[in-house]
Design a protein around this motif. Structure first.
Motif, PDB file in Angstrom:
ATOM      1  N   THR A   1      22.409  45.798  74.052  1.00 25.09           N
ATOM      2  CA  THR A   1      23.576  46.119  75.028  1.00 25.09           C
ATOM      3  C   THR A   1      23.813  45.073  76.118  1.00 25.09           C
ATOM      4  N   ILE A   2      22.830  44.063  76.488  1.00 20.46           N
ATOM      5  CA  ILE A   2      22.880  43.088  77.487  1.00 20.46           C
ATOM      6  C   ILE A   2      23.046  41.780  76.923  1.00 20.46           C
ATOM      7  N   PRO A   3      23.461  40.778  77.529  1.00 17.84           N
ATOM      8  CA  PRO A   3      23.858  39.328  76.981  1.00 17.84           C
ATOM      9  C   PRO A   3      22.558  38.662  76.806  1.00 17.84           C
ATOM     10  N   ASP A   4      22.580  37.911  75.506  1.00 20.31           N
ATOM     11  CA  ASP A   4      21.285  37.371  75.015  1.00 20.31           C
ATOM     12  C   ASP A   4      20.203  38.346  74.617  1.00 20.31           C
ATOM     13  N   GLY A   5      20.342  39.467  74.572  1.00 18.14           N
ATOM     14  CA  GLY A   5      19.279  40.609  74.205  1.00 18.14           C
ATOM     15  C   GLY A   5      18.776  40.361  73.150  1.00 18.14           C
ATOM     16  N   LEU A   6      19.649  39.907  71.973  1.00 13.30           N
ATOM     17  CA  LEU A   6      19.282  39.831  70.636  1.00 13.30           C
ATOM     18  C   LEU A   6      19.021  38.051  70.436  1.00 13.30           C
ATOM     19  N   THR A   7      19.462  37.315  70.780  1.00 12.92           N
ATOM     20  CA  THR A   7      19.432  36.031  70.713  1.00 12.92           C
ATOM     21  C   THR A   7      18.298  35.329  71.397  1.00 12.92           C
ATOM     22  N   ALA A   8      17.798  35.933  72.337  1.00 11.00           N
ATOM     23  CA  ALA A   8      16.676  35.473  73.213  1.00 11.00           C
ATOM     24  C   ALA A   8      15.974  36.650  73.915  1.00 11.00           C
TER      25      ALA A   8
END
Length: 493
Positions: free
Chosen positions: A303-310
């Motif tokens: 649900t937050i920016p870059d939460g899944l990529t970093a």
């Protein structure tokens, strides 16, 4: 008259290969262990943890790593026995050739391309993402069309993932210089990223909120998956799905076995390095996943920016507020991925070299440079292919294709070592897999079960790749095979 495709390469031929090998034996057991750790710790732990926790397992992600680790342990024990008997380059390909026959060996070698080359492509793209994120931290920006592949890019004009292209060429140059130089580079990088992983575990443990770990195994529910379709997640099924999702994090421990021809004491050091690297990384993965899901609620990753990529950097940032630590983690992940890329490309070149020695691939793949004592042409060809594909193609599905190739090879190794114990019990084994029937059966069953939990599209594409491999074998490999043309007749056991 042509020989049967089911004939095996005689063990005496492997012994002859070892005696006339011109590769330098420069790798000790700890350098080999570092190669294993270098291949294992990388994009999987730094990237896939957030995705697996959010979409599949929740806080029980640690159990997903346990399941995936157990599947690898079964295969690792079988790899160790094979490596103690056949300390030559080629990994599972060489083992199958000496036991279950040429056509099976070819299929495994062809399948290992899914692990090593496509794995290298995936890592190169992951590195590009981390590198771009690191530059942004320092206020530097690369145009979007130069960090995006041409297929995924939705803007106007030409797109090319320049960082991915460049890093592959840099690693190719390091590998072409020599194995000792590559190992030294890898040892340094492994030291850096292992230290950072320990830093994350130790410091992050003080910021764990135990409410984030409760319930440890969330109830089974239906969510929108990573491809926009409804999926059943969490519960015990979510743990298994998480294990399939994070399996990529374990890919690479078998790269140790591809270095047998360059090991100082391969019959002892290869089994040691295979098992040691896997046990060390499994322990680190379990601890890191517990810290990660304890620092940040798993539902927040998506649900937050870059939460899944970093996910590691984001969790650390939100829980501790240490900006310097986030920079350290991002920089270390960027550097750490280089060693994964290095080991994967190193392993692929040695597998191709083994196949070329047997006549199944063109002779150019077995040529050794007299100065560097490495297969320079082989390495350059692989480097160019990986660089071009990684810089121009979306790699999301290839993660699962990479896992397919690895799980397929693991299953075949478990079968082959079990078969060889009965067909050639007299062979000298420096390491014997304990309770082999149980270990081999469990390894085959676990790996096949994990294959069934991969993306359907990836399974179909991987099967298509294996079908193409069969065509290449009958059009080129079988015709030019050293074994088929009687090249090993005077060496029959």
């Amino acid at each position: 008259m042509e020989k049967s495709i089911w004939r095996t390469k005689p063990i005496s031929a492997y012994e002859a290969d070892m005696k006339k090998s011109t590769l330098k034996r420069v790798l000790g057991k700890w350098s080999l262990t570092a190669i294993g750790i270098g291949a294992i710790i990388g994009g999987g732990i730094f990237v896939l943890t957030g995705t697996a926790a959010y979409y599949h397992a929740g806080p029980a992600l640690a159990l997903s790593f346990v399941v995936a680790g157990i599947a690898c342990i079964f295969a690792a024990l079988c790899y160790a026995e094979f490596a103690s008997m056949l300390p030559v380059e080629g990994s599972a390909y060489a083992y199958a050739y000496g036991t279950v026959g040429e056509v099976f060996a070819w299929l495994i070698g062809w399948g290992l391309v899914l692990e090593y080359m496509m794995g290298a492509m995936t890592v190169a793209v992951s590195w590009s993402g981390y590198f771009n994120k690191m530059l942004k931290m320092f206020g530097m920006y690369i145009p979007e069309n130069l960090v995006t592949d041409s297929i995924s890019y939705q803007g106007e004009g030409f797109a090319f993932n320049l960082p991915a292209f460049i890093i592959v060429l840099v690693v190719t140059y390091v590998l072409a210089k020599g194995t000792k130089e590559a190992a030294s580079t890898n040892n340094l990088i492994v030291l850096v990223k292992t230290s950072v992983v320990l830093f994350i575990i130790i410091v992050g443990a003080f910021y764990i909120n135990f409410e984030n770990l409760t319930p440890f195994i969330p109830e089974e529910t239906t969510i929108i998956g990573s491809h926009g379709t409804p999926e059943v997640a969490y519960g015990y099924k979510g743990i298994i799905m998480g294990a399939s999702a994070v399996f990529f994090a374990y890919i690479g421990f078998d790269a140790v076995s591809t270095q047998a021809a360059e090991a100082i004491n391969p019959k002892k050091d290869i089994p040691f390095a295979i098992i040691a690297s896997l046990l060390i990384c499994t322990a680190l993965y379990i601890l890191m996943s517990l810290v990660l899901t304890g620092m940040m609620n798993f539902k927040e990753f998506g649900t937050i920016p870059d939460g899944l990529t970093a996910p590691v950097a984001i969790a650390f940032e939100r829980a501790t507020g240490m900006t310097w630590a986030v920079i350290l983690i991002t920089v270390s992940a960027t550097v750490g991925l280089i060693s994964v890329l290095l080991v994967m490309m190193l392993g692929q070149s040695r597998i191709f070299m083994g196949m070329a020695k047997d006549g199944l691939l063109p002779p150019i793949f077995k040529e050794i440079n007299p100065n560097t004592k490495t297969p320079v042409k082989n390495t350059i060809i692989i480097g160019i292919i990986v660089a071009l594909v990684a810089s121009s193609t979306p790699i999301s599905t290839l993660v699962h294709m990479c896992s397919f190739g690895t799980l397929f090879a693991f299953s075949m190794v478990c079968f082959a070592v079990w078969r060889l114990r009965y067909t050639q019990p007299e062979l000298k084994r420096g390491f014997r897999t304990p309770a082999l029937p149980l270990i081999a059966t469990a390894g085959i069953a676990t790996n096949i079960y994990l294959i069934m939990n991969l993306e359907r599209s990836a399974i179909y594409m991987a099967m298509g790749w294996l079908t193409l491999g069969i065509l290449v074998y009958f059009l080129y490999g079988k015709r030019n095979s050293v074994l088929n043309n009687g090249g090993y007749d005077n060496l029959q056991d």
